[in-house]
Design an enzyme around this catalytic site. Structure first.
Site, PDB file in Angstrom:
ATOM      1  N   HIS A 148       4.104   9.726   3.244  1.00 18.02           N
ATOM      2  CA  HIS A 148       4.546   8.867   4.258  1.00 18.02           C
ATOM      3  C   HIS A 148       3.270   8.879   5.353  1.00 18.02           C
ATOM      4  O   HIS A 148       3.247   8.145   6.470  1.00 18.02           O
ATOM      5  CB  HIS A 148       5.857   9.470   4.824  1.00 18.02           C
ATOM      6  CG  HIS A 148       6.560   8.401   5.414  1.00 18.02           C
ATOM      7  ND1 HIS A 148       6.165   7.727   6.337  1.00 18.02           N
ATOM      8  CD2 HIS A 148       7.959   8.217   5.185  1.00 18.02           C
ATOM      9  CE1 HIS A 148       7.172   6.868   6.815  1.00 18.02           C
ATOM     10  NE2 HIS A 148       8.313   7.182   6.143  1.00 18.02           N
ATOM     11  N   ASP A 381       7.839  -7.480  -9.154  1.00 20.57           N
ATOM     12  CA  ASP A 381       7.596  -7.968 -10.556  1.00 20.57           C
ATOM     13  C   ASP A 381       6.394  -7.388 -11.294  1.00 20.57           C
ATOM     14  O   ASP A 381       5.473  -7.857 -11.127  1.00 20.57           O
ATOM     15  CB  ASP A 381       7.624  -9.620 -10.464  1.00 20.57           C
ATOM     16  CG  ASP A 381       7.839 -10.268 -12.000  1.00 20.57           C
ATOM     17  OD1 ASP A 381       7.624  -9.527 -12.846  1.00 20.57           O
ATOM     18  OD2 ASP A 381       7.910 -11.181 -11.901  1.00 20.57           O
TER      19      ASP A 381
END
Length: 435
Positions: A148, A381
């Site tokens: 993070h 995708d």
């Protein structure tokens, strides 16, 4: 159910032409105040799916554009934290399960999820890790972990979309904005807000409350679905006192509802104070606006606070207004004040960030809410279409709530909530009650 690991190796960026010469990037004040920990998310895809070689090559191409992920956290000669752009690489793990994906669906946050991505515990050098787990039906689960400190949810989701573009043979677009030096303090500094106790704390003044092992072990995690119809009714109720003014958002309405329901389920004393830490994305709040393509951390927190008796006695518009007003105040002035404070006061006063996932997290009587509702995680995708499921991994961190768009795709919301087991059981009985 057992995940079988097939291989684990380091892969490096695939540069076209001469590799870039920049050797490091200093961390910004926003990077330094965020969670110093790895986070893990999980995607599930029905077939057809591309082979692992295609996924690996696409990842290597994406890393050549997002070099930070292939680097390492370090410090410069002055002891300041930096990201070394040394192309040391990321971990790529191949795995399999001798079952069909539907046999483990619906996939919800549980300890089983930890086997679907590389470990995020211990001294991990790689800033990104990827695990591809293949099932006998041709489905795959992609487990992705990322540090993070390098990037927030918006930036990480942008990278994942770029990975998908590279896997499909497309040019990566839009390109990330890498300059973390754009957040400069003003001269003279203008610290208009109190940042002690919000983003920073003095560790010497911290009151430590030792946690019993049974407290940590008693935390449970579950996922709750809030339908579009429920959310519409909730939003109408939350905004019922606004007259002709603009209604509260679905997010504000739902968080107000969850705040009140969790507080009731916890059985807190009437005169206790309870607050909600809400992540606020600064990209759309700073002036001039910071592009969504900015790669790094740009998040601060709003802390709406109330007495338990007031929160429970008043209807949901009370909490919704507190949330709306407090979040609205985390504006450009607040972000600029934070930059000035972090640049001038943190070292002077030996302050440290408030957020810390290095310790067992018990938020009670408070909550920590993060929203992934606007991040394009469902746009990953890899060559076979959008993911069937997207979700966080298993985080038994008491008092944390993560909101994400439901895989149904109709605008409904799933909330992943971690509470003590008895509190979670009580919450389940009232979580769908509308006043």
């Amino acid at each position: 159910m057992r995940v079988r690991l097939e291989s684990s190796r380091i892969i490096k960026p695939l540069h076209e032409g001469i590799p870039p010469t920049t050797n490091h990037i200093p961390l910004s004040v926003f990077d330094k105040v965020t969670f110093d920990a790895h986070m893990a998310i999980i995607y599930a895809y029905h077939p057809p799916n591309p082979p692992n070689a295609t996924l690996e090559t696409g990842l290597r191409k994406a890393l050549s554009v997002y070099r930070e992920w292939a680097g390492r956290l370090s410090k410069d000669n002055d002891g300041e934290p930096i990201i070394l752009l040394n192309d040391a690489g990321v971990r790529f793990v191949e795995a399999s399960m001798d079952i069909e994906l539907d046999q483990v669906m619906p996939l919800k946050p549980s300890a089983f999820c930890l086997s679907l991505h590389p470990s995020i515990q211990g001294n991990i050098q790689e800033l990104v890790q990827v695990q591809i787990t293949r099932f006998t039906c041709g489905s795959i689960v992609v487990g992705f972990t990322a540090h993070h400190t390098v990037a927030d949810g918006q930036a990480t989701s942008n990278f994942l979309v770029a990975w998908g573009q590279a896997c499909r043979g497309l040019e990566i677009h839009p390109l990330p904005l890498h300059d973390r030096g754009i957040f400069k303090p003003r001269d003279p500094p203008c610290i208009e807000f109190e940042h002690r106790g919000v983003e920073f704390k003095n560790p010497k003044l911290e009151q430590f409350h030792p946690l019993l092992d049974e407290d940590v072990d008693g935390v449970a995690v579950d996922q709750f679905h809030f339908s579009l119809g429920f959310l519409a009714k909730l939003k109408a109720k939350a905004s019922s006192r606004n007259g002709n003014d603009k209604s509260y958002s679905t997010f504000e309405s739902l968080v107000a509802h969850l705040w009140k329901a969790v507080t009731k389920a916890r059985g807190l004393s009437a005169y206790q104070t309870t607050s909600v830490r809400i992540s606020v994305n600064g990209r759309m709040r700073m002036d001039p606006r910071i592009p969504n393509e900015y790669f790094g951390n740009l998040v601060l927190w709003a802390l709406p606070t109330a007495k338990v008796k007031d929160l429970l006695r008043e209807p949901v518009p009370y909490g919704a207004k507190l949330i709306h007003d407090t979040v609205a105040n985390v504006n450009d002035n607040y972000f600029r004040s934070f930059i000035d404070f972090a640049s001038h006061k943190v070292k002077e006063e030996n302050l440290v960030p408030v957020v810390d996932m290095g310790q067992s997290v018990i938020e009670c009587p408070n909550l920590d809410v993060s929203s992934w509702l606007r991040f394009p995680f469902y746009d990953l995708d890899l060559g076979g279409g959008s993911p069937y499921v997207f979700m966080p991994s298993y985080y038994p961190l008491e008092g944390t709530i993560l909101l994400l768009p439901s895989f149904i795709g109709d605008g409904s919301i799933d909330a992943v909530i971690a509470l003590f087991e008895d509190h979670l059981a009580a919450f389940k009985l009232i979580c769908y009650e509308l006043e």
